[in-house]
Design an enzyme around this catalytic site. Structure first.
Site, PDB file in Angstrom:
ATOM      1  N   CYS A   1      93.027 -43.301  59.014  1.00 59.09           N
ATOM      2  CA  CYS A   1      93.543 -44.592  58.544  1.00 59.09           C
ATOM      3  C   CYS A   1      93.677 -45.496  59.757  1.00 59.09           C
ATOM      4  O   CYS A   1      93.705 -45.035  60.881  1.00 59.09           O
ATOM      5  CB  CYS A   1      94.928 -44.420  57.911  1.00 59.09           C
ATOM      6  SG  CYS A   1      94.901 -43.351  56.489  1.00 59.09           S
TER       7      CYS A   1
ATOM      8  N   ARG B   1      88.136 -47.252  60.322  1.00 61.51           N
ATOM      9  CA  ARG B   1      89.014 -46.068  60.252  1.00 61.51           C
ATOM     10  C   ARG B   1      89.429 -45.753  58.820  1.00 61.51           C
ATOM     11  O   ARG B   1      89.967 -44.706  58.535  1.00 61.51           O
ATOM     12  CB  ARG B   1      90.252 -46.285  61.107  1.00 61.51           C
ATOM     13  CG  ARG B   1      89.994 -46.405  62.589  1.00 61.51           C
ATOM     14  CD  ARG B   1      91.295 -46.398  63.348  1.00 61.51           C
ATOM     15  NE  ARG B   1      92.014 -45.169  63.100  1.00 61.51           N
ATOM     16  CZ  ARG B   1      91.819 -44.047  63.792  1.00 61.51           C
ATOM     17  NH1 ARG B   1      90.911 -44.018  64.739  1.00 61.51           N
ATOM     18  NH2 ARG B   1      92.506 -42.967  63.524  1.00 61.51           N
TER      19      ARG B   1
ATOM     20  N   TRP C   1      92.594 -44.489  54.055  1.00 64.12           N
ATOM     21  CA  TRP C   1      91.604 -43.548  53.525  1.00 64.12           C
ATOM     22  C   TRP C   1      92.438 -42.558  52.742  1.00 64.12           C
ATOM     23  O   TRP C   1      93.233 -41.808  53.306  1.00 64.12           O
ATOM     24  CB  TRP C   1      90.839 -42.867  54.651  1.00 64.12           C
ATOM     25  CG  TRP C   1      89.711 -42.009  54.154  1.00 64.12           C
ATOM     26  CD1 TRP C   1      88.431 -42.381  53.910  1.00 64.12           C
ATOM     27  CD2 TRP C   1      89.780 -40.616  53.796  1.00 64.12           C
ATOM     28  NE1 TRP C   1      87.685 -41.314  53.462  1.00 64.12           N
ATOM     29  CE2 TRP C   1      88.493 -40.237  53.360  1.00 64.12           C
ATOM     30  CE3 TRP C   1      90.792 -39.655  53.790  1.00 64.12           C
ATOM     31  CZ2 TRP C   1      88.185 -38.937  52.947  1.00 64.12           C
ATOM     32  CZ3 TRP C   1      90.502 -38.375  53.373  1.00 64.12           C
ATOM     33  CH2 TRP C   1      89.216 -38.021  52.955  1.00 64.12           C
TER      34      TRP C   1
ATOM     35  N   ASN D   1      99.708 -42.067  59.175  1.00 60.11           N
ATOM     36  CA  ASN D   1      98.400 -41.440  59.217  1.00 60.11           C
ATOM     37  C   ASN D   1      98.649 -39.940  59.333  1.00 60.11           C
ATOM     38  O   ASN D   1      99.360 -39.501  60.229  1.00 60.11           O
ATOM     39  CB  ASN D   1      97.614 -41.948  60.445  1.00 60.11           C
ATOM     40  CG  ASN D   1      96.141 -41.596  60.333  1.00 60.11           C
ATOM     41  OD1 ASN D   1      95.723 -40.933  59.393  1.00 60.11           O
ATOM     42  ND2 ASN D   1      95.359 -42.053  61.300  1.00 60.11           N
ATOM     43  N   GLY D   2      98.155 -39.162  58.370  1.00 56.44           N
ATOM     44  CA  GLY D   2      98.361 -37.709  58.420  1.00 56.44           C
ATOM     45  C   GLY D   2      98.742 -37.203  57.034  1.00 56.44           C
ATOM     46  O   GLY D   2      98.628 -37.909  56.039  1.00 56.44           O
TER      47      GLY D   2
ATOM     48  N   GLU E   1      70.385 -33.446  62.056  1.00 58.43           N
ATOM     49  CA  GLU E   1      70.958 -34.773  62.300  1.00 58.43           C
ATOM     50  C   GLU E   1      70.234 -35.820  61.472  1.00 58.43           C
ATOM     51  O   GLU E   1      70.855 -36.739  60.929  1.00 58.43           O
ATOM     52  CB  GLU E   1      70.902 -35.103  63.789  1.00 58.43           C
ATOM     53  CG  GLU E   1      71.225 -36.546  64.149  1.00 58.43           C
ATOM     54  CD  GLU E   1      72.628 -36.997  63.720  1.00 58.43           C
ATOM     55  OE1 GLU E   1      73.423 -36.140  63.282  1.00 58.43           O
ATOM     56  OE2 GLU E   1      72.911 -38.208  63.789  1.00 58.43           O
TER      57      GLU E   1
ATOM     58  N   LYS F   1      72.015 -38.426  58.840  1.00 59.76           N
ATOM     59  CA  LYS F   1      71.913 -39.891  58.874  1.00 59.76           C
ATOM     60  C   LYS F   1      71.497 -40.432  57.511  1.00 59.76           C
ATOM     61  O   LYS F   1      72.071 -41.397  57.005  1.00 59.76           O
ATOM     62  CB  LYS F   1      70.901 -40.326  59.937  1.00 59.76           C
ATOM     63  CG  LYS F   1      71.408 -40.178  61.342  1.00 59.76           C
ATOM     64  CD  LYS F   1      72.433 -41.214  61.723  1.00 59.76           C
ATOM     65  CE  LYS F   1      73.870 -40.877  61.812  1.00 59.76           C
ATOM     66  NZ  LYS F   1      74.464 -39.663  62.137  1.00 59.76           N
TER      67      LYS F   1
ATOM     68  N   GLU G   1      74.166 -39.771  54.689  1.00 59.35           N
ATOM     69  CA  GLU G   1      75.461 -40.398  55.014  1.00 59.35           C
ATOM     70  C   GLU G   1      75.455 -41.901  54.694  1.00 59.35           C
ATOM     71  O   GLU G   1      76.468 -42.459  54.267  1.00 59.35           O
ATOM     72  CB  GLU G   1      75.691 -40.171  56.497  1.00 59.35           C
ATOM     73  CG  GLU G   1      76.899 -40.814  57.076  1.00 59.35           C
ATOM     74  CD  GLU G   1      77.117 -40.362  58.501  1.00 59.35           C
ATOM     75  OE1 GLU G   1      78.259 -40.040  58.807  1.00 59.35           O
ATOM     76  OE2 GLU G   1      76.162 -40.321  59.294  1.00 59.35           O
TER      77      GLU G   1
ATOM     78  N   LYS H   1      85.501 -43.137  60.036  1.00 58.36           N
ATOM     79  CA  LYS H   1      84.909 -42.939  61.355  1.00 58.36           C
ATOM     80  C   LYS H   1      85.494 -41.737  62.076  1.00 58.36           C
ATOM     81  O   LYS H   1      84.821 -41.076  62.836  1.00 58.36           O
ATOM     82  CB  LYS H   1      85.105 -44.199  62.212  1.00 58.36           C
ATOM     83  CG  LYS H   1      84.456 -44.114  63.571  1.00 58.36           C
ATOM     84  CD  LYS H   1      82.950 -43.903  63.477  1.00 58.36           C
ATOM     85  CE  LYS H   1      82.309 -43.749  64.820  1.00 58.36           C
ATOM     86  NZ  LYS H   1      80.895 -43.350  64.732  1.00 58.36           N
TER      87      LYS H   1
END
Ligand code: AGP
Length: 603
Positions: free
Chosen positions: A2, A28, A88, A114-115, A481, A485, A488, A598
């Protein structure tokens, strides 16, 4: 996970400052957002001397991205104390009522968090029995009411400290109090950084939110609490012992965190890759050499990371084997929790992480430290949790990476690992020359004429249901990877595979029209991976070749010149661009993919 931003000071546009700070950290969390600001009201009486000066928080909350949001009239008024949050969702759906900040019954206390509070159910029941009213489904909302309870017998800062000590789990809590115009913050997980400017203080989840106002920052450590008002006081938790705050100057520039001429951060950060790689080639010799010496002294080296960082770790095992003739282990950080019982004081764990806050890494490293293992952090954020935990730190120097999809930080990790593997055999100069060549090749790939072929393939792939990416050897992590990409940012299911594994099952998935991206560098894997491509093509698959040479098996060919072992750095760039263009064609936001954030700071 967050975004947090709060301001206390002499400026009277605190609400605007908070809104902008949240926007600078939008990556975030972008399910919802909210701002609470202290509002001064004078309750007039017949006798002016008895006018009641009330100050409470006014709150504005919205579901959705903070993006281009503007504050409504009710928060336009002047205020010098404001607190905000981009969410989030963990507990409670993506609803306006669950957006932070959350207030107590008196509206004098505003909290962002946050948590995850692991014991919030029992604490909420205790508060309900005391008559507190709740309006949300969140765990966070118990915090202001717990503080309200403590305030009946203690001061504000002590009330926050005692409340924080009651919370189980890893949390960062920021509390604003309208009656004393103070902000108190405490953390034992998730990042918090304080900025000091000429007119006051701000506190945020990361430097990117603050750098517009000041480059003097204080990174709050776990089990610390800070009190911001006219001055700053830093205390340890749980005891509340005073300690001296040490501010650091960060050398980020504001343009590092702005879009500039680009439409999205993802594209900007893809185009910044040559500069990032040149910086590592030119300026990292000493740091890389020191890290190489640390590895030589260890008995058992582990590279650990999550997501793209994990694929960089896996690439490192191939580079170390091929170049340094050394065996290093790799583990997905979230699995390392179940793999680290053997660790001892001779073990070395090298954590790769852009944010330096990934909870999947912080947790096992905390245990590894208790076993006296040596910790190295290769991270992109100064002052981050992993940066501060590590015995040896190496900053990637890639500049702020704001797109959720990691690009420049990923290739920066590869560049560091490439240099490191050559440093182990005393060939640092060769690595430097190779990386400069890689930077030049990436610039060629980023030229407009290359983009035309990318856009053509993106059009072909955008409606695919499944896409496959295959590689062998050091290109196998690249295949993983590449799959990351594409899925995602375009939400197309993409599976990364080792070419050698195809016939052990996945080949059953191939049918007419199955698109497959094949990494075929000029190395010992070339013939075998071309055979794999042929097997796919003979079953109706459509082949997209990433290779220095064209080949009759390719239906599409994207040239990436032969760069030896360094090919793995350049060959991901066409796929970064492909994923980006697929997202645009599907009218998706490549910077803020659904369900993601992120930095994964909660399990
Ligand atoms: C990469 O594109 C993803 N955003 C994700 O896999 C990311 O690499 C992972 O969450 C690790 O993040 P970190 O590098 O900040 O630790």
């Amino acid at each position: 996970m967050c975004g947090i931003f709060a301001y206390i000071g002499r400026k009277n546009n605190a609400s605007e400052l908070v809104l902008l700070g949240l926007k600078l950290m939008e990556y975030r969390g972008y399910d919802s957002w909210g701002v609470a600001s202290k509002m001064q009201t004078i309750r007039k009486t017949s006798d002016k001397r008895k006018n009641e000066n009330k100050s409470q928080f006014e709150v504005e909350k919205h579901v959705g991205k903070i993006g281009d949001a503007i504050l409504s009239r009710k928060l336009k008024y002047t205020s010098n104390l404001s607190i905000g949050h981009t969410r989030w969702a963990t507990h409670g759906g993506v609803l306006e009522k669950n957006a932070h900040p959350h207030l107590d019954c008196s509206k004098n206390i505003a909290v962002v968090h946050n948590g995850i509070i692991e014991n919030y159910v029992e604490l909420k029941e205790l508060l309900l029995r005391k008559g507190h009213q709740f309006t949300s489904e969140t765990d966070t909302e118990i915090i202001p009411h717990l503080i309200e309870e403590n305030l009946k017998t203690k001061g504000f800062a002590t009330s926050v400290r005692d409340t924080f000590n009651q919370l189980k789990g890893m949390n960062a809590v920021v509390v604003a109090y309208s009656l004393s115009s103070e902000i108190v913050a405490a953390k034992n997980g998730s990042p918090l950084v304080v900025g000091k400017s000429s007119d006051g203080f701000m506190i945020a989840s990361d430097t990117a939110g603050i750098i517009k106002y000041t480059n003097e920052v204080l990174f709050i450590k776990d089990d610390e609490m800070v009190i911001l008002g006219k001055n700053i006081t830093l205390l340890t938790l749980p005891d509340g012992k005073k300690i001296t705050p040490h501010f650091t100057k960060v050398n980020w520039k504001i343009e590092d965190t702005s879009l500039g001429k680009y439409q999205h951060y993802m594209l900007k950060e893809i185009y910044e890759q040559p500069k990032v790689i040149r910086n590592i080639a030119e300026n990292y010799t000493q740091q890389i050499h020191t890290l190489g010496q640390i590895i030589k002294k260890s008995k058992g080296t582990f590279f650990i990371g999550a997501g793209s960082a994990a694929y960089a770790c896996l690439s490192g095992t191939y580079l170390f084997s091929k170049i340094a003739r050394l065996h290093v282990n790799m583990a997905f950080a979230s699995e390392f929790n179940y793999l680290e019982d053997f660790l001892n004081s001779k073990s070395l764990i090298i954590a790769l992480s852009q944010s330096g806050e990934t909870i999947d890494i912080v947790e096992p490293l905390t245990r590894a430290k208790s076993k006296k293992s040596k910790i190295v952090a290769i991270v992109n954020v100064l002052g981050s949790t992993l940066y501060r935990m590590a015995d040896y730190k190496l900053l990637l120097g890639a500049g702020p990476e704001k797109a959720v999809a990691s690009t420049k930080a990923y290739v920066a990790k590869l560049a560091v690992l490439y240099s490191l593997s050559f440093s182990m055999i005393g060939e640092t100069d060769k690595a430097k020359g190779d990386l400069l060549t890689v930077a030049h090749e990436i610039e060629r790939i980023l030229e407009p004429k290359f983009a035309k072929e990318i856009e053509k393939i993106a059009k072909f792939l955008k409606n695919a249901i499944h896409i496959y990416t295959i590689g062998r050897g050091a290109s196998y992590p690249t295949a993983l990877e590449a799959a990351m990409k594409i899925k995602e940012v375009s939400y197309v299911h993409t599976e990364g595979l080792s070419g050698g594994e195809l016939k052990h099952g996945p080949l059953a998935l191939i049918s007419k029209g199955s698109p497959c991206i094949v990494f075929a560098p000029n190395d010992e894997t070339y013939d075998a991976i071309i055979s794999n491509a042929t097997e796919i093509k003979s079953r109706g698959g459509v082949i997209i070749g990433i290779s220095p040479f064209n080949n009759s098996v390719f239906d599409y060919w994207l040239e990436v010149k032969n760069l030896g072992e360094a090919s793995i750095i350049a060959q991901i760039v066409p796929i970064q661009l492909l994923a980006y263009h697929m997202a645009l064609l599907k009218k998706l936001d490549p910077d803020k993919p659904r369900n993601l954030a992120k930095s994964v700071t909660v399990k």
